[in-house]
Design a protein around this motif. Sequence first.
Motif, PDB file in Angstrom:
ATOM      1  N   VAL A 267       0.841  -1.187   0.000  1.00 46.24           N
ATOM      2  CA  VAL A 267       0.000   0.000   0.000  1.00 46.24           C
ATOM      3  C   VAL A 267       0.883   1.246   0.000  1.00 46.24           C
ATOM      4  CG1 VAL A 267      -1.860   1.237   1.174  1.00 46.24           C
ATOM      5  CG2 VAL A 267      -1.723  -1.252   1.356  1.00 46.24           C
ATOM      6  N   GLY A 268       0.491   2.240  -0.791  1.00 50.63           N
ATOM      7  CA  GLY A 268       1.236   3.497  -0.822  1.00 50.63           C
ATOM      8  C   GLY A 268       1.402   4.000  -2.242  1.00 50.63           C
ATOM      9  N   PRO A 269       1.920   5.203  -2.404  1.00 48.74           N
ATOM     10  CA  PRO A 269       2.089   5.791  -3.734  1.00 48.74           C
ATOM     11  C   PRO A 269       2.939   4.959  -4.685  1.00 48.74           C
ATOM     12  CG  PRO A 269       2.334   7.476  -2.051  1.00 48.74           C
ATOM     13  CD  PRO A 269       2.251   6.166  -1.329  1.00 48.74           C
ATOM     14  N   HIS A 270       3.828   4.117  -4.140  1.00 48.85           N
ATOM     15  CA  HIS A 270       4.681   3.284  -5.000  1.00 48.85           C
ATOM     16  C   HIS A 270       3.892   2.184  -5.694  1.00 48.85           C
ATOM     17  CE1 HIS A 270       4.350   1.082  -1.270  1.00 48.85           C
ATOM     18  NE2 HIS A 270       4.745  -0.015  -1.891  1.00 48.85           N
ATOM     19  N   ARG A 271       2.623   1.994  -5.315  1.00 55.17           N
ATOM     20  CA  ARG A 271       1.778   0.978  -5.944  1.00 55.17           C
ATOM     21  C   ARG A 271       0.685   1.612  -6.809  1.00 55.17           C
ATOM     22  NH1 ARG A 271       3.678  -4.290  -4.985  1.00 55.17           N
ATOM     23  NH2 ARG A 271       1.548  -5.019  -5.265  1.00 55.17           N
ATOM     24  N   ASP A 272       0.733   2.916  -6.970  1.00 53.20           N
ATOM     25  CA  ASP A 272      -0.328   3.622  -7.680  1.00 53.20           C
ATOM     26  C   ASP A 272      -0.078   3.641  -9.184  1.00 53.20           C
ATOM     27  OD1 ASP A 272      -1.272   3.997  -5.150  1.00 53.20           O
ATOM     28  OD2 ASP A 272      -0.955   6.165  -5.094  1.00 53.20           O
ATOM     29  N   GLU A 273      -1.077   4.107  -9.910  1.00 50.21           N
ATOM     30  CA  GLU A 273      -1.006   4.092 -11.369  1.00 50.21           C
ATOM     31  C   GLU A 273      -1.632   5.358 -11.951  1.00 50.21           C
ATOM     32  OE1 GLU A 273       0.062   3.438 -14.235  1.00 50.21           O
ATOM     33  OE2 GLU A 273      -0.815   1.553 -14.991  1.00 50.21           O
ATOM     34  N   LEU A 274      -0.951   5.926 -12.956  1.00 45.13           N
ATOM     35  CA  LEU A 274      -1.534   6.980 -13.777  1.00 45.13           C
ATOM     36  C   LEU A 274      -2.301   6.290 -14.899  1.00 45.13           C
ATOM     37  CD1 LEU A 274      -1.817   9.977 -14.626  1.00 45.13           C
ATOM     38  CD2 LEU A 274       0.283   9.672 -15.965  1.00 45.13           C
ATOM     39  N   VAL A 275      -3.596   6.489 -14.936  1.00 44.26           N
ATOM     40  CA  VAL A 275      -4.459   5.789 -15.884  1.00 44.26           C
ATOM     41  C   VAL A 275      -4.644   6.641 -17.137  1.00 44.26           C
ATOM     42  CG1 VAL A 275      -6.727   4.746 -16.237  1.00 44.26           C
ATOM     43  CG2 VAL A 275      -5.649   4.656 -13.974  1.00 44.26           C
ATOM     44  N   ASN A 280     -14.808   8.057 -26.249  1.00 41.24           N
ATOM     45  CA  ASN A 280     -15.827   9.069 -25.995  1.00 41.24           C
ATOM     46  C   ASN A 280     -16.914   8.498 -25.098  1.00 41.24           C
ATOM     47  OD1 ASN A 280     -15.080  11.454 -27.558  1.00 41.24           O
ATOM     48  ND2 ASN A 280     -15.244  10.099 -29.334  1.00 41.24           N
ATOM     49  N   GLY A 281     -17.432   9.341 -24.202  1.00 38.38           N
ATOM     50  CA  GLY A 281     -18.532   8.920 -23.348  1.00 38.38           C
ATOM     51  C   GLY A 281     -18.169   7.734 -22.487  1.00 38.38           C
ATOM     52  N   GLU A 282     -19.058   6.748 -22.455  1.00 31.18           N
ATOM     53  CA  GLU A 282     -18.846   5.571 -21.618  1.00 31.18           C
ATOM     54  C   GLU A 282     -17.876   4.582 -22.259  1.00 31.18           C
ATOM     55  OE1 GLU A 282     -22.564   3.833 -20.660  1.00 31.18           O
ATOM     56  OE2 GLU A 282     -23.319   5.582 -19.563  1.00 31.18           O
ATOM     57  N   LEU A 283     -17.663   4.692 -23.560  1.00 31.54           N
ATOM     58  CA  LEU A 283     -16.778   3.771 -24.256  1.00 31.54           C
ATOM     59  C   LEU A 283     -15.346   4.300 -24.200  1.00 31.54           C
ATOM     60  CD1 LEU A 283     -16.506   1.180 -25.867  1.00 31.54           C
ATOM     61  CD2 LEU A 283     -16.917   2.498 -27.952  1.00 31.54           C
ATOM     62  N   ARG A 284     -14.670   3.999 -23.094  1.00 28.79           N
ATOM     63  CA  ARG A 284     -13.288   4.421 -22.902  1.00 28.79           C
ATOM     64  C   ARG A 284     -12.444   3.168 -22.669  1.00 28.79           C
ATOM     65  NH1 ARG A 284     -13.167   9.698 -22.887  1.00 28.79           N
ATOM     66  NH2 ARG A 284     -10.905   9.578 -22.747  1.00 28.79           N
ATOM     67  N   LEU A 285     -11.313   3.115 -23.337  1.00 30.36           N
ATOM     68  CA  LEU A 285     -10.435   1.949 -23.229  1.00 30.36           C
ATOM     69  C   LEU A 285      -9.047   2.409 -22.798  1.00 30.36           C
ATOM     70  CD1 LEU A 285     -11.421   0.050 -26.509  1.00 30.36           C
ATOM     71  CD2 LEU A 285     -12.083  -0.542 -24.164  1.00 30.36           C
ATOM     72  N   GLY A 289      -2.371  -1.498 -24.593  1.00 25.87           N
ATOM     73  CA  GLY A 289      -3.019  -2.735 -25.009  1.00 25.87           C
ATOM     74  C   GLY A 289      -4.102  -2.547 -26.048  1.00 25.87           C
ATOM     75  N   TYR A 290      -4.652  -1.335 -26.165  1.00 23.97           N
ATOM     76  CA  TYR A 290      -5.741  -1.102 -27.106  1.00 23.97           C
ATOM     77  C   TYR A 290      -5.403  -0.079 -28.179  1.00 23.97           C
ATOM     78  CZ  TYR A 290      -8.863  -3.820 -24.122  1.00 23.97           C
ATOM     79  OH  TYR A 290      -9.443  -4.834 -23.401  1.00 23.97           O
ATOM     80  N   ALA A 291      -4.581   0.890 -27.855  1.00 22.85           N
ATOM     81  CA  ALA A 291      -4.282   1.953 -28.810  1.00 22.85           C
ATOM     82  C   ALA A 291      -3.335   1.466 -29.901  1.00 22.85           C
ATOM     83  CB  ALA A 291      -3.665   3.147 -28.082  1.00 22.85           C
ATOM     84  N   SER A 292      -3.490   2.039 -31.092  1.00 24.69           N
ATOM     85  CA  SER A 292      -2.559   1.744 -32.179  1.00 24.69           C
ATOM     86  C   SER A 292      -1.223   2.420 -31.887  1.00 24.69           C
ATOM     87  CB  SER A 292      -3.123   2.279 -33.494  1.00 24.69           C
ATOM     88  OG  SER A 292      -3.161   3.707 -33.465  1.00 24.69           O
ATOM     89  N   HIS A 293      -0.225   2.101 -32.725  1.00 24.25           N
ATOM     90  CA  HIS A 293       1.087   2.733 -32.539  1.00 24.25           C
ATOM     91  C   HIS A 293       0.972   4.248 -32.686  1.00 24.25           C
ATOM     92  CE1 HIS A 293       5.464   3.172 -32.633  1.00 24.25           C
ATOM     93  NE2 HIS A 293       5.294   3.986 -33.665  1.00 24.25           N
ATOM     94  N   GLY A 294       0.199   4.689 -33.688  1.00 24.30           N
ATOM     95  CA  GLY A 294       0.038   6.123 -33.894  1.00 24.30           C
ATOM     96  C   GLY A 294      -0.666   6.803 -32.734  1.00 24.30           C
ATOM     97  N   GLU A 295      -1.700   6.161 -32.208  1.00 22.39           N
ATOM     98  CA  GLU A 295      -2.415   6.715 -31.061  1.00 22.39           C
ATOM     99  C   GLU A 295      -1.531   6.756 -29.818  1.00 22.39           C
ATOM    100  OE1 GLU A 295      -7.043   5.418 -32.020  1.00 22.39           O
ATOM    101  OE2 GLU A 295      -5.662   3.970 -31.111  1.00 22.39           O
ATOM    102  N   SER A 296      -0.741   5.704 -29.630  1.00 23.30           N
ATOM    103  CA  SER A 296       0.164   5.658 -28.478  1.00 23.30           C
ATOM    104  C   SER A 296       1.206   6.767 -28.577  1.00 23.30           C
ATOM    105  CB  SER A 296       0.859   4.298 -28.399  1.00 23.30           C
ATOM    106  OG  SER A 296      -0.064   3.257 -28.198  1.00 23.30           O
TER     107      SER A 296
END
Length: 377
Positions: A267-275, A280-285, A289-296
């Motif tokens: 537990v602590g900031p060392h276990r956290d993640e920047l998401v 758009n809307g509710e459809l967020r991925l 793992g999902y984005a193309s090379h260009g999107e990444s």
Amino acid sequence: MHVAHLSLHNFRSYTDLDVVLEPGAIAFIGRNGQGKTNLIEAIDYLSRLSSHRVASDAPLVRAGSDQAIVRAAVVRDGRTAILEVELNPGRANRARINKSPLPRPRDLIGVMRTVVFAPDDLTLVKGDPSDRRKFLDDLLVLRTPRLVGVRSDYDRILRQRNSLLKTAGFARGESRETALSTLAVWDLQLADVGSQLLAARLQLVDDLRPYVGKSYEAVARGASRDDAEIGYKSSFETDGVDDLGEALLAELGRRRKDELDRGVSLVGPHRDELVLTLGNGELRLPVKGYASHGESWSFALALRLASYDLLRSDGDDPILVLDDVFAELDTERRAQLADLVAGAEQVLVTAAVAADVPEALRGVRFLVADGEVSRDE
């Protein structure tokens, strides 16, 4: 803010080097392996006391030497300061401002601000959570240099606590009771310092969020500023929490058995993640793992541009460094990126060939070859 003069001694491939620089766009042109990235690495090191290429200082010192010196004249609000750092692998580094020694090298951090974008920044999107935590913490200390001490204290406490968890996990009887009693003391320290770091990160993500959407819209074809989103995922519930320290301490108590079984702090900031998410809307991925090379690539660039804009909003114009990034972009996107950053007080660009540098950034040029740097007249 801009660098007016750079001096290197036994840094990377350079035995001795002095280069006079100017505001505006500056391009360092040279084939790979000639030393152009070493120049901007030295400037960035003065900003953060760490390299964007390697994890330790040892590779920064020229082979066969036991010390390297990086010195730069930095102009800020019309006043010039001479920043200097001695790199002494295996010994303490030393830092000076205007020839006056600083009590601690870390006191140099934040005096000059840089934002560097390089091809390796794809790890911000595709790499481990630790890469994204480092991105946040590096930006934190540039905005608020006192947080260097908080981050350093947290790392020290975490090491001590992990060591004690391993000891307590194997101890029995009175030794175990003593270890658990000592662990309670380290819990308090981890909760205190960890909550400070966590609060700073949460605020940073809130501050950075609108700039990420704006930057992604600018660099990704057909995107809107609502497409790219960042969030923060803590190792414990933070929504609606009034006292992060108390909440962190309570979670440490709840996870005590698991931590003793595994011999590591869970537990602590060392276990956290920047998401990072797209959609758009509710459809967020998740981008990873999902984005193309260009999107990444566009998302990684958006994170850096957003950092630059955030620092500018604080009242400073940081030095922007684009390290060999235009080779990854087509002509249209090169021009688009160049137009976005052309207004910076100083933009440092590296490229293998001059044709890779867009017209908007064709200011002063230096040719880099065989360890020599010469102005292209």
